[in-house]
Enzyme design. Sequence first.
Site, PDB file in Angstrom:
ATOM      1  N   ASP A 299       0.809  -1.219   0.000  1.00  0.00           N
ATOM      2  CA  ASP A 299       0.000   0.000   0.000  1.00  0.00           C
ATOM      3  C   ASP A 299       0.846   1.275   0.000  1.00  0.00           C
ATOM      4  O   ASP A 299       0.299   2.380  -0.147  1.00  0.00           O
ATOM      5  CB  ASP A 299      -0.951   0.013   1.198  1.00  0.00           C
ATOM      6  CG  ASP A 299      -2.106  -0.959   1.024  1.00  0.00           C
ATOM      7  OD1 ASP A 299      -2.331  -1.418  -0.117  1.00  0.00           O
ATOM      8  OD2 ASP A 299      -2.783  -1.272   2.026  1.00  0.00           O
ATOM      9  N   ARG A 330      -3.031  -1.223 -10.112  1.00  0.00           N
ATOM     10  CA  ARG A 330      -2.285  -0.082  -9.582  1.00  0.00           C
ATOM     11  C   ARG A 330      -0.949   0.124 -10.282  1.00  0.00           C
ATOM     12  O   ARG A 330      -0.474   1.250 -10.396  1.00  0.00           O
ATOM     13  CB  ARG A 330      -2.071  -0.246  -8.070  1.00  0.00           C
ATOM     14  CG  ARG A 330      -3.332  -0.004  -7.264  1.00  0.00           C
ATOM     15  CD  ARG A 330      -3.097  -0.161  -5.773  1.00  0.00           C
ATOM     16  NE  ARG A 330      -4.276   0.259  -5.026  1.00  0.00           N
ATOM     17  CZ  ARG A 330      -4.431   0.065  -3.715  1.00  0.00           C
ATOM     18  NH1 ARG A 330      -3.482  -0.538  -3.020  1.00  0.00           N
ATOM     19  NH2 ARG A 330      -5.525   0.481  -3.107  1.00  0.00           N
TER      20      ARG A 330
END
Length: 417
Positions: A299, A330
């Site tokens: 993250d 991502r």
Amino acid sequence: MDVKITPSNLNGTFYAPPSKSQVHRFLICAYLSGEKGIINNIGTSKDVFATVSALKSLGLICKESVKNNGEVVFEKREVINNNPTVNCFESGSTLRFLLPVASALGIKCTFTGTERLLSRPNDKLVQVLNEHNADINGYTLNGKLTNGIFKIDANISSQYITGLLFSLPILDGDSEIILENDVVSKDYITLTLDALQKFGITIVEKDNGFFIKGNQKYKFLNNLSVEGDFSSASFLLTAGAIGGTVTAKNLDYNSKQGDKKIIELLKEFGANVEIKENEITVSKNERNAFNFNAKSTPDLIQIASVLACFASEKCKISGVDRLKIKESDRLNGIMDFLSKSGVKSKYLPDELIIFPSNPVGNTFNGDNDHRTVMSECVLSTYSSGNSTILGAEVINKSYPDFFKDFTLLGGKTNVLF
């Protein structure tokens, strides 16, 4: 909601929002206890709402309040016999934690959520549950989990392991988790073990997994307050490292949260970092190149990519391949917003090389990803020229007050509906 960002420097103090990861774990442990108790500082993120809503579908009786930055008063857990539909919305943690929990309790139900959530890889988790009598077809549960040896691929998601760790202590008989392949996001498993310990559950760690005694009882020993979140705070602290002085309150550096590694990364970058009790201040100093292994903290990769744009030389971030199966792809999103800002990057197997330059403003797509939007905001505020971020409302998934805190620190925004 689209947001226009005008370049500025960020300075000042904000309060880190609650740790979403810790909230999920406390809520589920409290549910499994079936006892009365209070958890406060849970915040208002959509993912937390998803877990509370799902637990209610599975029999939780509780009262919610906005006091103490979000509070849940637990009353009891009822037996469920009505084949409920359990909506996890967009929360991968909710789905992967509660599939094993519902199986262990023998609750016949059907899990649902957004198309993106249900398309994320869960087949290995379902397989190991079905090997122990869960009888899951699609996302419909019809059986009751039995104890035994659970062999699980640890290279896909630590959330699989957390779900099993929640569930196996309440089975009739002892169990063992055997971890196959390298463990990813290991720090999140540490956070799970910490939560289990707080609720009186004993887990024995072994070289290749865990031994779990059966017939244990979750106990709501103490009312709990959720810690501030290093993952969410990382965006504004990074802004301080790039071009200002930013203090985050409500952060405990002794936390078990793996994402506190952002502090070490900012130090390596050359920022000044001051750590006090429950607060951390980061300010601009040097801008050194860095190599960042993000295998245990995926993250942080997006905001680390933004930080790399302002380094003195090229930077390398490793452990990036798992980003392809998050809320969005991502990895592709990072390379897209870097390219649009004029920053070159190069993908190698499980690595991203970033070549710093002077970023320019542009129109960025939020990709329906909260961390992408917040990263693009930090990049935009230190770029040349104005930027527009599309779909910025997705921050509500984890950090609803992000733009409030961003403007509090001097960020210049204009909401374009």
